[in-house]
Design an enzyme around this catalytic site. Structure first.
Site, PDB file in Angstrom:
ATOM      1  N   ARG A  21       0.826  -1.211   0.000  1.00  0.00           N
ATOM      2  CA  ARG A  21       0.000   0.000   0.000  1.00  0.00           C
ATOM      3  C   ARG A  21       0.857   1.257   0.000  1.00  0.00           C
ATOM      4  O   ARG A  21       1.761   1.398   0.824  1.00  0.00           O
ATOM      5  CB  ARG A  21      -0.938   0.005   1.207  1.00  0.00           C
ATOM      6  CG  ARG A  21      -1.963  -1.088   1.107  1.00  0.00           C
ATOM      7  CD  ARG A  21      -2.834  -1.219   2.335  1.00  0.00           C
ATOM      8  NE  ARG A  21      -3.727  -2.364   2.141  1.00  0.00           N
ATOM      9  CZ  ARG A  21      -4.990  -2.403   2.524  1.00  0.00           C
ATOM     10  NH1 ARG A  21      -5.527  -1.396   3.157  1.00  0.00           N
ATOM     11  NH2 ARG A  21      -5.726  -3.466   2.275  1.00  0.00           N
ATOM     12  N   HIS A 216     -21.679   3.291   6.646  1.00  0.00           N
ATOM     13  CA  HIS A 216     -21.738   3.914   5.316  1.00  0.00           C
ATOM     14  C   HIS A 216     -23.127   4.440   4.999  1.00  0.00           C
ATOM     15  O   HIS A 216     -23.428   4.727   3.841  1.00  0.00           O
ATOM     16  CB  HIS A 216     -21.265   2.937   4.242  1.00  0.00           C
ATOM     17  CG  HIS A 216     -19.801   2.656   4.375  1.00  0.00           C
ATOM     18  ND1 HIS A 216     -18.835   3.495   3.855  1.00  0.00           N
ATOM     19  CD2 HIS A 216     -19.145   1.681   5.036  1.00  0.00           C
ATOM     20  CE1 HIS A 216     -17.638   3.015   4.171  1.00  0.00           C
ATOM     21  NE2 HIS A 216     -17.795   1.924   4.885  1.00  0.00           N
ATOM     22  N   LYS A 247     -17.181   9.478   8.627  1.00  0.00           N
ATOM     23  CA  LYS A 247     -17.482   9.409   7.197  1.00  0.00           C
ATOM     24  C   LYS A 247     -18.450  10.541   6.835  1.00  0.00           C
ATOM     25  O   LYS A 247     -18.029  11.680   6.774  1.00  0.00           O
ATOM     26  CB  LYS A 247     -17.903   7.994   6.833  1.00  0.00           C
ATOM     27  CG  LYS A 247     -16.666   7.068   6.925  1.00  0.00           C
ATOM     28  CD  LYS A 247     -16.892   5.590   6.814  1.00  0.00           C
ATOM     29  CE  LYS A 247     -15.548   4.868   7.022  1.00  0.00           C
ATOM     30  NZ  LYS A 247     -15.656   3.422   7.148  1.00  0.00           N
ATOM     31  N   THR A 276      -9.141   4.175  27.579  1.00  0.00           N
ATOM     32  CA  THR A 276      -8.582   5.023  26.539  1.00  0.00           C
ATOM     33  C   THR A 276      -9.101   6.452  26.719  1.00  0.00           C
ATOM     34  O   THR A 276     -10.208   6.662  27.237  1.00  0.00           O
ATOM     35  CB  THR A 276      -8.934   4.464  25.136  1.00  0.00           C
ATOM     36  OG1 THR A 276      -8.193   5.168  24.151  1.00  0.00           O
ATOM     37  CG2 THR A 276     -10.412   4.575  24.823  1.00  0.00           C
ATOM     38  N   THR A 277      -8.290   7.397  26.311  1.00  0.00           N
ATOM     39  CA  THR A 277      -8.647   8.809  26.477  1.00  0.00           C
ATOM     40  C   THR A 277      -9.842   9.181  25.598  1.00  0.00           C
ATOM     41  O   THR A 277      -9.934   8.759  24.444  1.00  0.00           O
ATOM     42  CB  THR A 277      -7.424   9.682  26.124  1.00  0.00           C
ATOM     43  OG1 THR A 277      -6.364   9.330  27.002  1.00  0.00           O
ATOM     44  CG2 THR A 277      -7.738  11.168  26.252  1.00  0.00           C
TER      45      THR A 277
HETATM   46  C1  LIG Z   1     -14.778   2.497   8.007  1.00  0.00           C
HETATM   47  C2  LIG Z   1     -15.610   1.400   8.590  1.00  0.00           C
HETATM   48  C3  LIG Z   1     -15.660   1.190   9.966  1.00  0.00           C
HETATM   49  C4  LIG Z   1     -14.747   1.903  10.907  1.00  0.00           C
HETATM   50  O1  LIG Z   1     -15.150   3.206  11.114  1.00  0.00           O
HETATM   51  P1  LIG Z   1     -14.033   4.292  11.509  1.00  0.00           P
HETATM   52  O2  LIG Z   1     -14.800   5.347  12.190  1.00  0.00           O
HETATM   53  O3  LIG Z   1     -13.397   4.711  10.228  1.00  0.00           O
HETATM   54  O4  LIG Z   1     -13.062   3.598  12.408  1.00  0.00           O
HETATM   55  C5  LIG Z   1     -16.563   0.281  10.472  1.00  0.00           C
HETATM   56  N1  LIG Z   1     -17.372  -0.433   9.665  1.00  0.00           N
HETATM   57  C6  LIG Z   1     -17.314  -0.292   8.319  1.00  0.00           C
HETATM   58  C7  LIG Z   1     -18.227  -1.087   7.479  1.00  0.00           C
HETATM   59  C8  LIG Z   1     -16.413   0.615   7.744  1.00  0.00           C
HETATM   60  O5  LIG Z   1     -16.337   0.721   6.426  1.00  0.00           O
END
Ligand SMILES: *Cc1c(COP(=O)(O)O)cnc(C)c1O
Length: 411
Positions: A21, A216, A247, A276-277
């Site tokens: 990557r 998503h 996202k 965790t913080t």
């Molecule tokens: C990106 C993703 C996550 C993790 O979310 P983040 O906030 O980026 O850690 C969880 N589930 C799916 C399906 C994702 O695509």
């Protein structure tokens, strides 16, 4: 023992399989998204981002940026502790109330990322249930698989979106055994959608709990942006809804929303929550502003849907192998690790378009692709430019122009 040699060999394997990557060094520019600057050894060059998960451009929304800046000035940079030890700041309490309301659940709990919410959330829920059987969709995200593994619970994987298979597994488990069905609403690589209502029907019939990843979908679907379960009128039937603030909401962080009892149990038992913080107050305030905005405003969702449809139409008209999807995700199939990397490199270096190649293990071998995510800010001129650049790239590399059926679970 030559330890360094092992790491070098591990990398050589990735490179030989064309899965190594390479990250693009991107400088985002608030107010100009999807235009950005890419830093290269030869200096900075302009780039248009076509693969961002900032699906609605909320990461640059003035209300969101202002909430972040103002809160940082008032409260400082960090939370100063874990949730238990002085880190439960007022903005995160407000954010959790906002998220509970978004999903019309009794409570919500925020984690440092969506990955952590799944990994520690699923593990904790399944571990608290005696002799729990987890029923997991075969295309679930890595973070869910980690949660399933870490729970130590027995697991049965059902074929992607295959309700007959899920029903067989539920029936075999028996009605009395505790069961947790974990699945996603929008699958981010193929852009397809789970039959949420049918999963809930089965869960009710066989006495299972449901856990859905709407990462998503939150912000994007449903009249208030609560996800596909909201859109489909099924939100009240789902036991646990998991989402991200990273996202469509344009910030960072993850969460679950559920009943008071489930949320309180996870709060009290989940190591990934406890040790965790806390997210910074500024991030919590920005995420709250974003969620609140998208609860009320349809403009971003409508504009995104329009530009997604126009992108799909432009690529299909050019004969490009765009996978049909019912969502905002536009996969362009290449089906070869070397060629997908070559296509991505050419788009970036010759055309100034950034579309990261998607390889194994994110997708099965032989289904390598470019994953395109148009936003409200990808205007018609940018879409026309994308189609032209892709046609030039496809022609140059001798890639096939052909319509694609939807990817099947068997792939
Ligand atoms: C990106 C993703 C996550 C993790 O979310 P983040 O906030 O980026 O850690 C969880 N589930 C799916 C399906 C994702 O695509």
């Amino acid at each position: 023992m030559d330890y360094q040699r092992f790491f070098a060999d591990a990398l050589a394997t990735l490179k030989a399989e064309r899965r190594y990557r390479v990250f693009a060094d991107i400088e985002r520019q608030a107010g100009r998204f999807p235009h950005a600057v890419r830093h290269t050894p030869a200096g900075p060059v302009p780039v248009v981002i076509w693969c961002s998960n900032d699906y609605l451009g909320m990461g640059q929304h003035p209300d969101v940026v202002e909430a972040m800046a103002q809160t940082a000035r008032r409260m400082g940079a960090g939370a100063g502790g874990t949730r238990n030890i002085s880190g439960t700041h007022h903005p995160i309490v407000g954010l959790e109330a906002e998220l509970a309301d978004l999903h019309r659940k009794q409570a919500a709990l925020v984690f440092t990322s969506g990955y952590v919410s799944n990994a520690t959330g699923i593990a904790t829920i399944a571990r608290l249930l005696p002799d729990c059987l987890i029923l997991s969709d075969s295309l679930n995200h890595a973070s869910m698989i980690e949660g399933v593994r870490y729970s130590g619970a027995a697991r049965a994987v059902f074929r992607h979106n295959d309700m007959a298979h899920l029903e067989d597994l539920l029936r075999n488990a028996g009605r009395e055994r505790p069961k947790l069905i974990v699945f996603e609403s929008v699958y981010s690589m193929d852009g397809d959608i789970a039959p949420i209502g049918r999963v809930c029907d089965l869960a009710e019939r066989y006495g299972a709990m449901t856990y859905i990843d709407e990462v998503h979908a939150v912000g994007l679907y449903g009249p208030r942006g609560a996800g596909v379960a909201e859109r489909d009128g099924e939100m009240g039937r789902i036991d646990v809804i998991e989402g991200t603030l990273g996202k469509a909401f344009g910030c960072v962080g993850g969460y679950i929303a559920s009943t008071e009892a489930v949320v309180d149990a996870v709060r009290s038992h989940a190591p990934g929550f406890i040790f965790t913080t806390t997210l910074p107050p500024a991030v919590a305030a920005a995420a709250t502003a974003s969620v609140r905005h998208l609860k009320a405003s349809q403009a971003e969702r409508e504009a995104q849907r329009r530009q997604v449809a126009r992108t799909k139409a432009a690529l299909a008209a050019a004969g490009l192998p765009v996978l049909e999807t019912p969502t905002h995700i536009v996969p362009l199939m290449v089906r070869d690790p070397e060629l997908v990397k070559a296509a991505s490199d050419r788009l970036l270096e010759r055309h100034g378009l950034y579309i990261q190649p998607i390889n194994f293990p994110t997708v099965p071998r032989g289904t390598e692709r470019l994953r395109i995510t148009p936003t409200p800010f990808h205007d018609d001129a940018l879409i026309a430019g994308l189609a032209d650049a892709l046609v030039e790239t496809w022609t140059h590399l001798g890639l096939p122009f052909e319509p694609q059926a939807a990817v099947t679970a068997a792939e």
